[in-house]
Design an enzyme around this catalytic site. Structure first.
Site, PDB file in Angstrom:
ATOM      1  N   CYS A  67       8.449  -5.653  53.522  1.00  0.00           N
ATOM      2  CA  CYS A  67       8.345  -6.102  52.127  1.00  0.00           C
ATOM      3  C   CYS A  67       6.904  -6.531  51.915  1.00  0.00           C
ATOM      4  O   CYS A  67       5.988  -5.837  52.376  1.00  0.00           O
ATOM      5  CB  CYS A  67       9.348  -7.219  51.827  1.00  0.00           C
ATOM      6  SG  CYS A  67       9.239  -8.658  52.919  1.00  0.00           S
ATOM      7  N   ARG A 117      11.866 -10.960  52.815  1.00  0.00           N
ATOM      8  CA  ARG A 117      12.978 -10.161  52.298  1.00  0.00           C
ATOM      9  C   ARG A 117      13.424  -9.115  53.317  1.00  0.00           C
ATOM     10  O   ARG A 117      14.629  -8.892  53.520  1.00  0.00           O
ATOM     11  CB  ARG A 117      12.572  -9.481  50.984  1.00  0.00           C
ATOM     12  CG  ARG A 117      12.513 -10.401  49.800  1.00  0.00           C
ATOM     13  CD  ARG A 117      11.992  -9.698  48.551  1.00  0.00           C
ATOM     14  NE  ARG A 117      10.563  -9.442  48.616  1.00  0.00           N
ATOM     15  CZ  ARG A 117       9.874  -8.802  47.664  1.00  0.00           C
ATOM     16  NH1 ARG A 117      10.501  -8.355  46.585  1.00  0.00           N
ATOM     17  NH2 ARG A 117       8.567  -8.624  47.789  1.00  0.00           N
TER      18      ARG A 117
END
Length: 449
Positions: free
Chosen positions: A403, A408
């Site tokens: 990410c 994430r």
């Protein structure tokens, strides 16, 4: 004395009458819906006119044996619609829940079989659906299905990596919950910052705060060097044999640390599914006292034990070259992926590594709505695999998730691990490193597929 005895008898009668009335109301509610036998359910398991729905807590669907069930997991082919979702406080909740149901194939034209193991969850969902025009609703007790080992049930291969709040409570209470092998354990609340407001306002009893700066640093926000990670472990009393339970008000930071701990070599790392809210939802107590870290002298292994669980730039380049057998999977919003925005105020570059495929995320860097249910538990694995398949992201390939700076992607890597995918890893540097390294190919705009 006689008067006291008479009062006790009267009280007992009142309680009995109340219990009887309550049972009658519950039975009356159940009688508003049809029931289905195990044989009838078995006969219609592959009938397209039927939709089988697990209404229990997400952890039971994933694989945990809760509410006295003999086998964990869900009926093979069932989808999920947890009764817990009905209590989530969100804007336009009813419309959102109906949209979720529709996307799962739970529609009024189907025979909807709702099952649970506690006699409450299915009824709660049935009442919601009935209120919204559903007619053909059936109630089923999944404990009957679980008793017969010849009837198919499914669990995620590594479901134990995500734990329910009850599991953590049993651990604290000195019990031996499912999959726990005994030995020392530590509970950590994880978030950014030396002082955590959420931690100070109330945390799981015994929990110690971990600041994510203890495992990563700017400007790239990659993990720390292996020797510094060892010092982090020793300072927090973590060894390879410590059962580590991680959680947060938002779980993303907990997943980031979980991935790093597994890379280091901690054998048993768990994350509380749904975060602190899952603990509160069960009505368990919080404490506000500050628990001190208890250091240890030896980690017990040379770091990293699981070296391939986190990769760096050279390996990311190799994955991009292997177009047939590997995928560099972008866990950012669509606008970040196509280069409309960088997604971060401290990352100027826009776009993606040339050849990276979109693996979904949410609408902003703090949102992973594509991978979470509305109570922030893990989304149904079948649904995740379906939207990945559209981009050529399949379990047979080597998958490296990235990410902006690794948070994430770490959460999604953990979910992939829970699902049982094997050749998976985190590209730690992510977009922050890629766009700030001269000479690396970058794409913008919608890709040609």
């Amino acid at each position: 004395m006689k008067k006291l005895f008479s009062m006790i008898i009267a009280l007992f009668f009142s309680i009995s009458l109340f219990s009887s009335c309550s049972q009658q109301v519950e039975n009356q509610s159940i009688s508003n819906f049809k029931t289905i036998t195990t044989q009838e359910l078995k006969d219609n398991l592959n009938n397209s006119n039927y939709i089988i729905v697990d209404t229990r807590i997400n952890d039971a669907f994933n694989g945990w044996k809760l509410d006295g069930i003999e086998r964990g997991g869900h009926i093979k082919g069932a989808t999920d619609f947890s009764s817990y979702w009905l209590d989530v406080d969100i804007k336009d909740k009813e419309a959102k829940l109906l949209e979720i149901a529709k996307n799962k194939g739970i529609t009024p034209d189907k025979n909807v079989v709702l099952y649970d193991a506690n006699g409450k969850d299915a009824l709660k969902v049935a009442e919601f659906l009935s209120k919204n025009g559903f007619k053909n609703i059936y109630i089923y007790d999944v404990k009957q299905w679980a008793k017969d080992k010849n009837l198919p049930m499914e669990s995620y291969k590594n479901y134990y990596m995500l734990v329910p709040a009850k599991w953590v409570k049993d651990l604290i209470d000195g019990k031996k919950p499912e999959t726990y092998k005994g030995g020392p354990f530590k509970i950590f609340e994880v978030s950014w910052g030396e002082e955590s407001k959420d931690h100070n306002e109330g945390h799981i009893p015994g929990a110690v705060h971990i600041n994510t700066d203890e495992v990563e640093e700017g400007p790239m926000w990659n993990r720390l060097s292996d020797d510094r990670l060892e010092k982090f472990a020793l300072r927090n009393g973590i060894t390879t044999d410590t059962t580590v339970v991680l959680y947060g008000t938002d779980s993303m930071a907990a997943f980031r640390v979980a991935v790093i701990l597994k890379y280091m070599g901690v054998k048993d790392v768990r994350v509380l599914n749904g975060g602190l809210q899952a603990w509160k939802r069960e009505g368990y107590e919080l404490e506000t006292k500050k628990n001190q870290k208890t250091p240890v002298k030896s980690f017990g292994a040379k770091i990293p034990v699981n070296k391939d669980y986190i990769i760096d730039l050279p390996e990311a380049k190799e994955i991009l070259k292997d177009k047939e057998g590997s995928c560099l999977v972008d866990i950012r919003s669509w606008d970040e992926y196509i280069g409309k925005t960088s997604g971060y105020d401290y990352i100027k570059g826009k776009g993606r590594p040339q050849g990276a495929v979109w693996g979904h995320a949410g609408t902003d860097p703090n949102n992973l709505q594509d991978f979470r249910n509305i109570d922030n538990t893990m989304r149904n694995a079948k649904e995740i695999l379906e939207f990945w398949k559209e981009w050529g992201i399949t379990p047979d390939k080597r998958l490296a998730f990235y990410c902006g700076t690794g948070w994430r992607a770490a959460e999604v890597l953990w979910y992939a691990d829970v699902m049982g995918l094997e050749r998976i890893c985190l590209y730690d540097g992510g977009w922050n490193e890629w766009c700030n390294t001269k000479g690396l190919p970058i794409e913008v705009g919608e890709p040609k597929r």
